[in-house]
Write an enzyme that holds these catalytic residues in place. Structure first.
Site, PDB file in Angstrom:
ATOM      1  N   TYR A  98      -9.251 -11.430 -23.856  1.00 10.18           N
ATOM      2  CA  TYR A  98     -10.646 -11.115 -24.208  1.00 10.18           C
ATOM      3  C   TYR A  98     -11.356 -10.519 -22.986  1.00 10.18           C
ATOM      4  CZ  TYR A  98     -15.557 -11.773 -25.279  1.00 10.18           C
ATOM      5  OH  TYR A  98     -16.906 -11.565 -25.452  1.00 10.18           O
ATOM      6  N   ASP A 112      -5.650 -20.113 -24.568  1.00 10.62           N
ATOM      7  CA  ASP A 112      -6.846 -19.822 -25.357  1.00 10.62           C
ATOM      8  C   ASP A 112      -6.376 -19.658 -26.800  1.00 10.62           C
ATOM      9  OD1 ASP A 112      -8.925 -18.657 -26.781  1.00 10.62           O
ATOM     10  OD2 ASP A 112      -9.666 -17.505 -25.084  1.00 10.62           O
TER      11      ASP A 112
END
Ligand code: LCS
Length: 403
Positions: free
Chosen positions: A120, A192
């Site tokens: 991200y 994540d």
């Protein structure tokens, strides 16, 4: 810090995931409230000076100050720690708060992190722009290439950070294999798991040391809260994370925690529905002549489809694709869909569409983006819980307006 072992709710023996979603973390309320109330307070009164001193010394259980811990937030932390089969959790004001809490807890000067290339955008920025100023070096690599990862490991590597499925390329990293690699080199594995959510995968059970989420996404699921959470495998790591969060000051607010906990209870129902639709939409897109390629872990054409089957219990609600007409066709599509909303974020009940190269991942230099598969034409689609046929009709009408 929440501790999974400290749960005192009357449903502590629930085994099934859906039952734990509803009941884990709920404390018995003295007034009989069936949900944990919102303790909207900044501070908690002590009965006497000795009690205050004991609480600070950690010799007596109890709340002190909401940045340190709060009962409403604790209920959410206990629930997610239970779902992830971890020891304890710390909730944060945003997903990036969780990323920062974890990385600041585990990394120091002259240490090194190995990270998924297509991570991200803000996580890339935190490591590349900010941690680098404090002497932390980084390699962003393809974490599906184990020999390639092995080659960049150094004695100073303390963290391997993996986003799986990755945002927005939908790449799946073999958590078990990467945990083994990290541990052989004396590093910890942080996953994540935002795209998977605890409903689809539980990285701690596959060898990860810490799992984190942007709860803004499927855990909350209703596009009305920003938040994050990190879950530790054991108490020692949990203490490190809690200490880091308390000093950073990125605690989750009790009202935020209440909303997230409420949204979380329907995670299984929402995910089941959204991923059923995602598969149908991915198959439909793959058959369209206007579409160059589709990445969805549930399609046999996905490079890690077999791995996804072994490490995830379903394929999720996220997919990405590229139009044959490249960026221009993608832009046209985003401007002409009517049911899907053109917006960043993901994992909510409403379907969202966005363009990572110019939006969520614009902060990653173009060459790094290309290297990790975030092409300029890639469109990301987060499937909500609307009727799948309505979503397909929406895409179909947009396809008629491409020229
Ligand atoms: N990790 C992943 C995989 C994410 O997708 C995001 C946010 C974060 C961490 C950070 O979470 P936040 O602080 O926003 O709660 N991803 C976003 C996205 O793809 N669009 O908008 C936000």
């Amino acid at each position: 810090m929440s501790s999974n072992s400290q749960q005192s709710n009357s449903h502590g023996n629930c085994k099934g995931f859906a039952s734990r979603l509803v009941h884990a973390g709920n404390q018995k309320d003295p007034l009989g409230s069936v949900v944990t109330p919102i303790y909207q307070c900044s501070t908690f009164a002590f009965e006497c000076a000795q009690q205050g001193a004991n609480r600070f010394a950690g010799t007596e259980e109890g709340y002190i100050y909401t940045r340190i811990a709060n009962p409403t937030t604790r209920a959410l932390e206990d629930c997610v720690a239970n779902l992830e089969e971890g020891c304890c959790a710390v909730a944060t004001s945003s997903g990036m708060g969780a990323v920062a809490t974890v990385l600041l807890a585990l990394l120091g000067k002259d240490q090194h992190i190995v990270c998924t290339g297509s991570v991200y955008g803000a996580t890339f920025g935190l490591i590349h722009k900010h941690l680098s100023r404090f002497g932390v070096s980084a390699d962003f690599v393809d974490t599906t290439d184990l020999p390639g990862m092995e080659a960049v490991m150094r004695p100073s590597t303390k963290v391997v950070y993996v986003e799986t499925p990755s945002n927005p390329t939908m790449q799946i990293t073999d958590i078990r294999a990467v945990a083994d690699l990290a541990h052989r080199h004396g590093a910890l594995l942080v996953v994540d798991s935002t795209f998977g959510s605890p409903y689809l995968q539980r990285p701690l059970t596959l060898g990860a040391d810490v799992v984190l989420h942007s709860v803004t996404k499927s855990i909350n699921g209703h596009a009305d809260v920003v938040g994050g959470i990190a879950v530790a495998r054991d108490l020692a790591l949990g203490k490190q994370l809690t200490d880091s969060m308390r000093h950073l000051g990125c605690n989750m607010d009790p009202h935020q925690a209440f909303l997230v906990h409420r949204g979380l209870k329907t995670l299984a129902l929402r995910m089941q529905r959204a991923q059923e639709s995602a598969l149908v939409i991915a198959q439909w897109l793959e058959a369209r002549p206007e579409v160059a390629w589709v990445r969805y872990p549930g399609l046999p054409s996905h490079p890690q489809h077999e791995l996804a089957k072994t490490q995830m219990s379903g394929f999720g609600a996220m997919l990405s694709f590229e139009m044959r007409g490249g960026l221009e066709a993608g832009r046209r599509l985003m401007d002409t869909v009517q049911l899907a909303t053109l917006a960043v974020s993901l994992g909510g009940v409403e379907t969202l569409i966005e363009h990572p190269a110019s939006m969520t991942h614009a902060g990653i230099p173009a060459d790094e983006r290309q290297k990790s598969g975030i092409t300029d034409g890639l469109v990301r689609y987060s499937v909500g819980i609307e009727d799948a046929q309505d979503l397909i009709n929406d895409l179909a009408q947009a396809f008629t307006k491409l020229d």
